[in-house]
Design a protein around this motif. Structure first.
Motif, mmCIF file in Angstrom:
data_model
loop_
_atom_site.group_PDB
_atom_site.id
_atom_site.type_symbol
_atom_site.label_atom_id
_atom_site.label_comp_id
_atom_site.label_asym_id
_atom_site.label_seq_id
_atom_site.Cartn_x
_atom_site.Cartn_y
_atom_site.Cartn_z
ATOM 1 N N ILE A 264 0.847 -1.191 0.000
ATOM 2 C CA ILE A 264 0.000 0.000 0.000
ATOM 3 C C ILE A 264 0.889 1.250 0.000
ATOM 4 O O ILE A 264 1.871 1.323 0.754
ATOM 5 N N PHE A 286 -7.262 -4.595 1.156
ATOM 6 C CA PHE A 286 -6.250 -4.731 0.100
ATOM 7 C C PHE A 286 -6.044 -6.197 -0.238
ATOM 8 O O PHE A 286 -5.972 -6.584 -1.417
ATOM 9 N N THR A 331 -7.777 -1.766 -5.981
ATOM 10 C CA THR A 331 -7.304 -1.121 -4.750
ATOM 11 C C THR A 331 -7.706 0.348 -4.726
ATOM 12 O O THR A 331 -8.162 0.865 -3.703
#
Length: 392
Positions: A264, A286, A331
């Motif tokens: 991330i 995620f 995402t």
């Protein structure tokens, strides 16, 4: 007391002791304290205790006459088999409805008590017929219990196969007893057969349910050892072992294989701004986005923190890049709610593809280097490994 009654009491005593010993196994065995199966195992314990108490009451009916004996006997045996059934149900569904809240249980119980306590006592008084009716109803409950044994019916585990076999053997023993009742009216022969079959049922149910419980616990501990607690994906250790096998297979059969490493963007900022609970939620979402985009044959694992790795068999550089870009889009579409407002984030991806090497660590380093480049050029993008990256 004549020899028949002495034999009957002796037979009943054997069955009662077998049930109490079986209950003792569940009461004292460490598996009863397993948080995964505690309620289920308590139901199995109740089965043996009720079974034992039912035979104690039945043995009293051989010497004493009371209107309470018939309903109490019916209650013990019907309740015992419902406990057996709900032991299987609670094994698969940890928040199922308890048996005492199930209307079908009370309806069935009242039906058996009504028929046994009225028709076969006041209209056609026959102790053997009364036993046969009760036995057939217990057998019916056992039949309907079979469908609750397997978590995935097409793929029974070893423990589930043993449990199903145990139930079927118990049902066959009960049917054989009913057949014997039709053939002979000799009380001594019938009680002798009752002792043998019920002893067999107790031992078979004990062995099969214990085997199933031990098999379940073994499976749970194994799954805990290979999975990440937060996301439910594989952990790093299991990924490396599976990836090494997959890479060797790819080398032997000459097909391409790819690795994607991702994390991330600015994850520390999410933790600092919104708190670690929100950070954990971001990791979970995620991981689900990655899993949604991946194929069933892909191996996905959490390397640690917010970093994940995916191994794609039979996937070249172009295919791996396309899949990684799909994961990136999913995402970017994630929206999380927190006490401090809405949370949106992106992720970066590094891809490495190869055909002949069996050095999984080297290829992981290549994908990691591609991820580093993706971060350096602006994040929220996918980069495929190129030898020039190492030189730079």
């Amino acid at each position: 007391m004549d020899k028949l009654k002495i034999a009957q009491f002796a037979y009943m005593l054997v069955v009662v002791l077998l049930n109490l010993i079986s209950a003792g196994f569940y009461l004292l065995h460490p598996i009863r304290h397993s948080p995964y199966q505690k309620t289920s195992l308590n139901y199995f314990l109740a089965f043996f205790l009720l079974f034992a108490f039912g035979f104690v009451i039945y043995s009293l009916s051989l010497s004493y006459s009371s209107k309470l004996i018939v309903p109490l006997t019916c209650f013990c045996f019907i309740a015992a088999f419902y406990c057996l059934k709900y032991g299987f149900i609670w094994r698969l569904h940890h928040y199922a409805q308890p048996v005492y809240k199930v209307p079908t249980f009370y309806f069935h119980l009242l039906l058996v008590i009504g028929v046994n306590g009225y028709i076969f006592q006041y209209i056609y008084d026959s102790n053997l017929i009364r036993i046969a009716f009760l036995l057939s109803n217990c057998c019916l409950i056992a039949v309907f219990s079979i469908k609750h044994v397997a978590a995935n019916p097409p793929e029974h585990s070893f423990g589930e196969k043993v449990a199903v076999t145990g139930l079927m053997l118990s049902i066959c023993a009960a049917l054989a007893l009913l057949l014997l009742l039709k053939v002979t009216n000799d009380p001594f022969v019938y009680v002798s057969a009752l002792m043998v079959t019920q002893s067999l049922v107790v031992l078979v149910i004990l062995g099969s349910t214990l085997t199933m419980a031990l098999s379940d616990i073994s499976k749970l501990y194994y799954e805990d050892s290979i999975t990440d607690v937060l996301t439910g994906l594989y952990n790093r250790r299991f990924f490396l072992s599976q990836a090494s096998l997959a890479v060797k297979t790819a080398s032997r059969h000459d097909f391409p294989i790819s690795i994607i490493i991702c994390d991330i963007d600015n994850f520390k900022l999410i933790n600092d701004t919104f708190g670690h609970d929100t950070g954990d939620k971001a990791i979970i979402e995620f991981s689900q986005a990655i899993k949604t985009a991946a194929r069933e044959t892909d191996i996905i694992a959490r390397l640690g923190g917010d970093e994940f790795i995916i191994l794609l068999s039979k996937s070249d550089a172009k295919g791996a890049f396309g899949l990684a870009d799909r994961m990136r889009e999913l995402t970017a579409a994630i929206h999380l709610e927190s006490d401090k407002g809405e949370v949106k984030f992106t992720a970066s991806f590094g891809v490495s593809s190869f055909e002949s090497t069996i050095d999984i660590e080297s290829n992981i380093k290549e994908a990691d280097l591609a991820l580093y480049v993706a971060k350096r050029v602006g994040r929220n993008n996918v980069q495929s490994y190129d030898p020039s990256m190492t030189m730079s």
